[in-house]
Design a protein around this motif. Structure first.
Motif, short mmCIF file in Angstrom:
data_model
loop_
_atom_site.label_atom_id
_atom_site.label_comp_id
_atom_site.label_asym_id
_atom_site.label_seq_id
_atom_site.Cartn_x
_atom_site.Cartn_y
_atom_site.Cartn_z
N ASN A 128 -7.87 9.07 -8.55
CA ASN A 128 -7.14 8.14 -9.42
C ASN A 128 -5.78 8.61 -9.47
O ASN A 128 -4.66 8.15 -10.18
N SER B 137 -3.32 8.29 -6.56
CA SER B 137 -2.77 6.67 -6.96
C SER B 137 -1.58 6.94 -7.57
O SER B 137 -0.62 6.35 -7.62
N LYS B 138 -1.59 7.35 -8.47
CA LYS B 138 -0.38 7.23 -9.80
C LYS B 138 0.45 7.57 -9.09
O LYS B 138 1.71 7.04 -9.39
N GLU C 162 -2.48 2.63 -0.58
CA GLU C 162 -3.03 1.87 -1.10
C GLU C 162 -3.03 0.68 -1.52
O GLU C 162 -4.26 0.69 -2.71
N ASN C 163 -2.91 -0.33 -1.04
CA ASN C 163 -3.44 -1.53 -0.98
C ASN C 163 -4.46 -1.47 -1.28
O ASN C 163 -5.46 -2.18 -1.66
N ALA D 122 -7.19 -0.16 -3.36
CA ALA D 122 -7.61 -1.02 -4.21
C ALA D 122 -8.07 -1.63 -4.15
O ALA D 122 -9.79 -2.38 -4.53
N LYS E 165 -11.74 -0.33 -2.97
CA LYS E 165 -12.55 -0.46 -4.66
C LYS E 165 -12.87 -1.58 -5.08
O LYS E 165 -14.16 -1.07 -6.11
N GLN E 166 -12.10 -2.19 -5.43
CA GLN E 166 -12.69 -3.55 -5.97
C GLN E 166 -14.19 -4.44 -4.68
O GLN E 166 -14.13 -4.91 -5.69
N TRP F 137 -15.36 2.35 -9.75
CA TRP F 137 -13.76 2.75 -8.89
C TRP F 137 -13.03 2.05 -10.46
O TRP F 137 -13.79 1.38 -10.45
N GLN F 138 -12.39 3.32 -11.00
CA GLN F 138 -11.36 2.86 -11.57
C GLN F 138 -11.44 1.45 -12.75
O GLN F 138 -10.83 0.71 -12.85
#
Length: 192
Positions: free
Chosen positions: A95, A98-99, A131-132, A135, A138-139, A175-176
């Motif tokens: 994470n 990713s930032k 990154e997309n 994401a 992860k979703q 995740w996140q």
């Protein structure tokens, strides 16, 4: 005789329902694990893109060397955590990467030659795309955990889970998810 047949049919139906529930829960556990593997694919892809970016950018950037070193250190931390099975440390490191990835475009603005470099532009697009995809993966992972958790909390499935705890009672880490949201999710677990 008729009563015996009725009892056998009822037992067969109960056994069949328990078997279907067991198989359904196993399928959901495997779906969660598959979603996790999809995250791994995207994380590996991101690592390769960052390796390429670091090679191209090294000659242009002085100040951002620390950023690139941070990414490398975080990647190593994530790899070691994965090898140890420490999901929370791994997720925290990934994470953080990713930032950093989100802030790279701003840093590239400070270097017109770098910004104009075709390889860097292509790698920036790859990072954004990765990154997309990450994401989305992860979703999908979190959604599959939610589906599994909701199913195992249902009345009959909860009984089946308790009967086969070692096979069916999995606790997956999201995740996140913020600490507050994680606490709400953990508090909502139903113990039978």
């Amino acid at each position: 005789m008729v009563a015996l047949i009725i009892i056998v049919v009822i037992l067969a139906l109960i056994f069949g329902y328990v078997l279907m529930t067991y198989n359904s829960l196993i399928a959901e556990i495997e779906a969660v694990k598959n979603s996790e593997r999809q995250i791994d694919v995207q994380l590996d892809r991101r690592a390769k893109v960052f390796d390429s970016l670091i090679s191209v950018v090294k000659k242009y950037m002085d100040y951002e060397q620390t950023t690139l070193k941070d990414v490398t250190a975080l990647r190593n931390q994530a790899i070691h955590a994965k090898e140890k099975g420490d999901s929370e440390t791994r997720m925290a490191a990934e994470n953080e990467i990713s930032k950093i990835a989100g802030g790279l475009n701003v840093q590239f603005e400070n270097y017109p030659d770098l910004k104009a470099n075709q390889n860097v532009m292509q790698l920036q697009e790859e990072i954004t795309s990765t990154e997309n995809k990450l994401a989305f993966s992860k979703q999908s992972f979190n959604d599959s955990i939610e589906k599994y958790n909701a199913h195992k909390k249902s009345m009959i499935a909860g009984i089946v889970v308790n009967m086969f705890k070692s096979k069916l009672d999995e606790d997956f880490i999201y995740w996140q998810v913020s600490d507050e949201k994680r606490q709400v999710l953990e508090d909502s677990r139903v113990e039978l």
